[in-house]
Design a protein around this motif. Structure first.
Motif, PDB file in Angstrom:
ATOM      1  N   GLU A   1      -4.986  -6.586  13.298  1.00 38.13           N
ATOM      2  CA  GLU A   1      -5.876  -6.906  12.191  1.00 38.13           C
ATOM      3  C   GLU A   1      -5.168  -6.971  10.834  1.00 38.13           C
ATOM      4  O   GLU A   1      -5.592  -7.699   9.945  1.00 38.13           O
ATOM      5  CB  GLU A   1      -6.982  -5.838  12.145  1.00 38.13           C
ATOM      6  CG  GLU A   1      -8.050  -6.109  11.154  1.00 38.13           C
ATOM      7  CD  GLU A   1      -9.169  -5.075  11.198  1.00 38.13           C
ATOM      8  OE1 GLU A   1     -10.314  -5.503  11.072  1.00 38.13           O
ATOM      9  OE2 GLU A   1      -8.887  -3.872  11.333  1.00 38.13           O
ATOM     10  N   LEU A   2      -4.088  -6.222  10.681  1.00 41.52           N
ATOM     11  CA  LEU A   2      -3.502  -6.045   9.353  1.00 41.52           C
ATOM     12  C   LEU A   2      -1.995  -5.822   9.434  1.00 41.52           C
ATOM     13  O   LEU A   2      -1.524  -5.052  10.274  1.00 41.52           O
ATOM     14  CB  LEU A   2      -4.163  -4.831   8.679  1.00 41.52           C
ATOM     15  CG  LEU A   2      -3.712  -4.448   7.286  1.00 41.52           C
ATOM     16  CD1 LEU A   2      -4.004  -5.560   6.285  1.00 41.52           C
ATOM     17  CD2 LEU A   2      -4.408  -3.158   6.860  1.00 41.52           C
ATOM     18  N   VAL A   3      -1.267  -6.487   8.517  1.00 41.89           N
ATOM     19  CA  VAL A   3       0.176  -6.271   8.394  1.00 41.89           C
ATOM     20  C   VAL A   3       0.476  -5.975   6.928  1.00 41.89           C
ATOM     21  O   VAL A   3       0.132  -6.751   6.039  1.00 41.89           O
ATOM     22  CB  VAL A   3       0.981  -7.507   8.865  1.00 41.89           C
ATOM     23  CG1 VAL A   3       2.479  -7.278   8.663  1.00 41.89           C
ATOM     24  CG2 VAL A   3       0.680  -7.828  10.323  1.00 41.89           C
ATOM     25  N   ILE A   4       1.085  -4.811   6.689  1.00 42.87           N
ATOM     26  CA  ILE A   4       1.528  -4.396   5.354  1.00 42.87           C
ATOM     27  C   ILE A   4       2.941  -3.856   5.496  1.00 42.87           C
ATOM     28  O   ILE A   4       3.176  -3.040   6.383  1.00 42.87           O
ATOM     29  CB  ILE A   4       0.614  -3.299   4.754  1.00 42.87           C
ATOM     30  CG1 ILE A   4      -0.824  -3.793   4.621  1.00 42.87           C
ATOM     31  CG2 ILE A   4       1.150  -2.834   3.408  1.00 42.87           C
ATOM     32  CD1 ILE A   4      -1.797  -2.716   4.167  1.00 42.87           C
ATOM     33  N   PRO A   5       3.884  -4.271   4.656  1.00 38.34           N
ATOM     34  CA  PRO A   5       3.752  -5.219   3.563  1.00 38.34           C
ATOM     35  C   PRO A   5       3.349  -6.594   4.083  1.00 38.34           C
ATOM     36  O   PRO A   5       3.628  -6.960   5.223  1.00 38.34           O
ATOM     37  CB  PRO A   5       5.133  -5.259   2.925  1.00 38.34           C
ATOM     38  CG  PRO A   5       5.977  -4.280   3.621  1.00 38.34           C
ATOM     39  CD  PRO A   5       5.243  -3.765   4.784  1.00 38.34           C
ATOM     40  N   HIS A   6       2.714  -7.343   3.192  1.00 43.10           N
ATOM     41  CA  HIS A   6       2.213  -8.651   3.576  1.00 43.10           C
ATOM     42  C   HIS A   6       3.372  -9.517   4.066  1.00 43.10           C
ATOM     43  O   HIS A   6       4.406  -9.605   3.417  1.00 43.10           O
ATOM     44  CB  HIS A   6       1.522  -9.308   2.378  1.00 43.10           C
ATOM     45  CG  HIS A   6       0.684 -10.476   2.772  1.00 43.10           C
ATOM     46  ND1 HIS A   6       1.219 -11.705   3.029  1.00 43.10           N
ATOM     47  CD2 HIS A   6      -0.647 -10.588   2.973  1.00 43.10           C
ATOM     48  CE1 HIS A   6       0.257 -12.541   3.357  1.00 43.10           C
ATOM     49  NE2 HIS A   6      -0.889 -11.888   3.330  1.00 43.10           N
TER      50      HIS A   6
ATOM     51  N   TYR B   1       0.877  -1.162   0.000  1.00 44.02           N
ATOM     52  CA  TYR B   1       0.000   0.000   0.000  1.00 44.02           C
ATOM     53  C   TYR B   1       0.921   1.220   0.000  1.00 44.02           C
ATOM     54  O   TYR B   1       1.439   1.594   1.062  1.00 44.02           O
ATOM     55  CB  TYR B   1      -0.888  -0.017   1.245  1.00 44.02           C
ATOM     56  CG  TYR B   1      -1.897   1.101   1.336  1.00 44.02           C
ATOM     57  CD1 TYR B   1      -3.243   0.854   1.148  1.00 44.02           C
ATOM     58  CD2 TYR B   1      -1.500   2.404   1.625  1.00 44.02           C
ATOM     59  CE1 TYR B   1      -4.178   1.866   1.250  1.00 44.02           C
ATOM     60  CE2 TYR B   1      -2.426   3.422   1.719  1.00 44.02           C
ATOM     61  CZ  TYR B   1      -3.763   3.151   1.534  1.00 44.02           C
ATOM     62  OH  TYR B   1      -4.687   4.162   1.629  1.00 44.02           O
ATOM     63  N   ASP B   2       1.157   1.787  -1.194  1.00 43.77           N
ATOM     64  CA  ASP B   2       2.170   2.845  -1.328  1.00 43.77           C
ATOM     65  C   ASP B   2       3.423   2.414  -0.569  1.00 43.77           C
ATOM     66  O   ASP B   2       3.831   1.268  -0.658  1.00 43.77           O
ATOM     67  CB  ASP B   2       1.639   4.197  -0.847  1.00 43.77           C
ATOM     68  CG  ASP B   2       0.822   4.921  -1.918  1.00 43.77           C
ATOM     69  OD1 ASP B   2       0.951   4.584  -3.114  1.00 43.77           O
ATOM     70  OD2 ASP B   2       0.048   5.819  -1.558  1.00 43.77           O
ATOM     71  N   GLU B   3       4.002   3.336   0.187  1.00 48.81           N
ATOM     72  CA  GLU B   3       5.181   2.988   0.996  1.00 48.81           C
ATOM     73  C   GLU B   3       4.806   2.773   2.456  1.00 48.81           C
ATOM     74  O   GLU B   3       5.660   2.770   3.346  1.00 48.81           O
ATOM     75  CB  GLU B   3       6.240   4.107   0.924  1.00 48.81           C
ATOM     76  CG  GLU B   3       6.828   4.325  -0.454  1.00 48.81           C
ATOM     77  CD  GLU B   3       5.967   5.263  -1.302  1.00 48.81           C
ATOM     78  OE1 GLU B   3       5.347   6.189  -0.749  1.00 48.81           O
ATOM     79  OE2 GLU B   3       5.899   5.050  -2.522  1.00 48.81           O
ATOM     80  N   VAL B   4       3.523   2.585   2.716  1.00 44.79           N
ATOM     81  CA  VAL B   4       2.997   2.486   4.073  1.00 44.79           C
ATOM     82  C   VAL B   4       3.387   1.165   4.721  1.00 44.79           C
ATOM     83  O   VAL B   4       3.401   0.118   4.070  1.00 44.79           O
ATOM     84  CB  VAL B   4       1.452   2.642   4.044  1.00 44.79           C
ATOM     85  CG1 VAL B   4       0.832   2.375   5.407  1.00 44.79           C
ATOM     86  CG2 VAL B   4       1.075   4.021   3.531  1.00 44.79           C
ATOM     87  N   ILE B   5       3.688   1.243   6.009  1.00 48.52           N
ATOM     88  CA  ILE B   5       3.947   0.068   6.831  1.00 48.52           C
ATOM     89  C   ILE B   5       2.869   0.038   7.911  1.00 48.52           C
ATOM     90  O   ILE B   5       2.671   1.022   8.622  1.00 48.52           O
ATOM     91  CB  ILE B   5       5.352   0.119   7.477  1.00 48.52           C
ATOM     92  CG1 ILE B   5       6.427   0.129   6.384  1.00 48.52           C
ATOM     93  CG2 ILE B   5       5.553  -1.044   8.437  1.00 48.52           C
ATOM     94  CD1 ILE B   5       7.825   0.399   6.894  1.00 48.52           C
ATOM     95  N   VAL B   6       2.157  -1.073   8.007  1.00 55.08           N
ATOM     96  CA  VAL B   6       1.112  -1.251   9.016  1.00 55.08           C
ATOM     97  C   VAL B   6       1.428  -2.536   9.758  1.00 55.08           C
ATOM     98  O   VAL B   6       1.746  -3.556   9.142  1.00 55.08           O
ATOM     99  CB  VAL B   6      -0.292  -1.369   8.368  1.00 55.08           C
ATOM    100  CG1 VAL B   6      -1.355  -1.632   9.426  1.00 55.08           C
ATOM    101  CG2 VAL B   6      -0.632  -0.142   7.545  1.00 55.08           C
ATOM    102  N   ASN B   7       1.355  -2.479  11.077  1.00 54.64           N
ATOM    103  CA  ASN B   7       1.581  -3.674  11.875  1.00 54.64           C
ATOM    104  C   ASN B   7       0.606  -3.647  13.051  1.00 54.64           C
ATOM    105  O   ASN B   7       0.962  -3.261  14.152  1.00 54.64           O
ATOM    106  CB  ASN B   7       3.024  -3.749  12.354  1.00 54.64           C
ATOM    107  CG  ASN B   7       3.365  -5.129  12.884  1.00 54.64           C
ATOM    108  OD1 ASN B   7       2.507  -6.011  12.942  1.00 54.64           O
ATOM    109  ND2 ASN B   7       4.612  -5.315  13.272  1.00 54.64           N
ATOM    110  N   SER B   8      -0.620  -4.049  12.774  1.00 54.43           N
ATOM    111  CA  SER B   8      -1.652  -4.078  13.804  1.00 54.43           C
ATOM    112  C   SER B   8      -2.137  -5.513  13.975  1.00 54.43           C
ATOM    113  O   SER B   8      -1.768  -6.400  13.208  1.00 54.43           O
ATOM    114  CB  SER B   8      -2.824  -3.161  13.421  1.00 54.43           C
ATOM    115  OG  SER B   8      -3.545  -3.695  12.328  1.00 54.43           O
TER     116      SER B   8
END
Length: 165
Positions: free
Chosen positions: A112-117, A103-110
């Motif tokens: 419910e959701l981890v990006i990059p996968h 997702y663009d250059e976004v990093i998510v680590n919750s």
């Protein structure tokens, strides 16, 4: 507006139709599908099955946040007939799976959701369609382009097959 990359997979029913319908729903409900990879036949990863997968990737322009995007992709999966996601990383056959590798250059680590996968760099079924449509996109954690991650994966696969011969 964000550019997101979605990974699509199916190994039940009319797999090609499942992927086409998923892409139609992504276009209607998430945003403009700006590119779609070819469909790739792959073996199941992480579990045993006699059903091969058909995988693809698409790039989509969206106004959804990562969390909103997750909920819409899950809604599309349910619409197509998916009953549940993998539980405790136990995988099974599925009518459709829609993942969010990037997702663009976004990093998510919750929770419910981890990006990059997670583990995308170890999964040929994610990298091969992605390298077709986004070879120069940079993995935000590994700081490598998809092209390089795929090349490294190819080398590892060749080494693995050589060892098994």
């Amino acid at each position: 507006m964000a550019t997101v990359y979605l990974g699509l997979g199916t190994n039940l029913g009319n797999r090609e139709q499942n992927l086409h319908f998923a892409v139609e729903q992504i276009q209607k409900r998430i945003g403009d599908v700006i590119t779609l990879s070819a469909f790739y036949m792959t073996e199941p990863w992480g579990f045993q099955s006699t059903n091969s997968f058909l995988n693809a990737a698409c790039a989509v322009q969206t106004n959804y946040t990562p969390e909103e995007l997750l909920h819409v992709t899950q809604s599309i999966e349910k619409q197509i007939g998916r009953k549940e996601k993998s539980i405790n990383r136990i995988y099974s056959d599925r009518l459709i799976d829609i993942d969010i590798p990037l997702y663009d250059e976004v990093i998510v680590n919750s929770k419910e959701l981890v990006i990059p996968h997670p583990l995308m760099e170890q999964r040929r079924f994610v990298l091969e369609p992605l390298v077709e449509i986004a070879p120069d996109v940079i993995h935000p954690i590994l700081k490598e382009p998809i092209r390089t991650l795929f090349s490294e994966k190819e080398i590892l696969l060749e080494s693995y097959h050589h060892v098994l011969s």
